[in-house]
Design an enzyme around this catalytic site. Structure first.
Site, PDB file in Angstrom:
ATOM      1  N   ASP A 154      -2.262   1.036   7.435  1.00 59.95           N
ATOM      2  CA  ASP A 154      -1.507   0.887   6.183  1.00 59.95           C
ATOM      3  C   ASP A 154      -1.056  -0.553   5.965  1.00 59.95           C
ATOM      4  OD1 ASP A 154      -1.370   3.718   5.186  1.00 59.95           O
ATOM      5  OD2 ASP A 154      -0.495   4.003   7.165  1.00 59.95           O
TER       6      ASP A 154
ATOM      7  N   GLU B  49      -1.277  -1.429  -4.850  1.00 59.85           N
ATOM      8  CA  GLU B  49      -2.487  -0.649  -5.117  1.00 59.85           C
ATOM      9  C   GLU B  49      -2.206   0.383  -6.199  1.00 59.85           C
ATOM     10  OE1 GLU B  49      -5.457   2.421  -2.802  1.00 59.85           O
ATOM     11  OE2 GLU B  49      -4.555   0.795  -1.636  1.00 59.85           O
TER      12      GLU B  49
ATOM     13  N   ASP C 212       0.890  -1.163   0.000  1.00 66.21           N
ATOM     14  CA  ASP C 212       0.000   0.000   0.000  1.00 66.21           C
ATOM     15  C   ASP C 212       0.929   1.215   0.000  1.00 66.21           C
ATOM     16  OD1 ASP C 212      -2.324   1.653   0.280  1.00 66.21           O
ATOM     17  OD2 ASP C 212      -1.881   1.818   2.414  1.00 66.21           O
TER      18      ASP C 212
END
EC number: 3.1.21.10
Length: 173
Positions: free
Chosen positions: A139, A67, A8
């Site tokens: 996160d 992502e 991420d």
């Protein structure tokens, strides 16, 4: 069996999560955050690259998932996020890992069942799916969600490939 490193990305905090996928069974191997120091963007990008490279050396993943950038209201923030993604992707590419990219909505759909889920819902479902004693930091949970999404996508592709052969009755050719 596949070892998957999920990322991420962020210019200040980059979450990571590592899982082992065996069919539908998912095992937690590790997660956390790469936190960059204050200062120039170039130094932050180096820290992200080096941090991801160290994770690859430590865990020896076979697959890498990250992502995708979403278009934020602030163009400067979106550019920094894109650069952080680039630093992580280059680290994976330099280690010869295939790179898969997923939109935030895809990840939330795979983990929670709705693309409109919030961070606490992702944390709760990641904890449940991986049988963790407590919810990981946001996160890190997002990064584990990326890895879970990739595992589910790979499993679906394998299942679909299995239905493309066989008899004409009820099966794709």
């Amino acid at each position: 069996m596949a070892l998957i490193l999920g990322i991420d990305p962020g210019s200040r905090i980059t979450g990571y999560g590592v899982i082992r996928a065996q069919g539908r069974k998912l095992d937690y191997l590790g997660s956390g955050c790469i936190r960059t120091s204050e200062g120039e963007l170039a130094e932050k990008l180096r820290q992200i690259h080096d941090g991801v490279r160290e994770l690859i050396v430590q865990f020896q993943p076979e697959q890498f998932a990250i992502e995708r950038v979403f278009m934020a209201r602030n163009a400067d923030s979106a550019l920094k996020l894109g650069q952080a993604r680039g630093a992580a992707i280059v680290a994976a590419a330099c280690q010869g890992l295939p790179v898969a990219e997923y939109a935030a909505r895809e990840i939330k759909q795979a983990v929670v069942g709705t693309g409109a889920a919030d961070k606490t819902q992702v944390q709760a479902m990641v904890s449940h799916m991986l049988k963790l004693p407590a919810a990981p930091q946001a996160d890190a949970a997002d990064a584990l969600g990326v890895a879970i999404c990739h595992a589910h996508t790979q499993q679906s592709l394998i299942a679909m490939a299995g239905t493309t052969t066989g008899t004409r009755r009820g099966r794709w050719r």
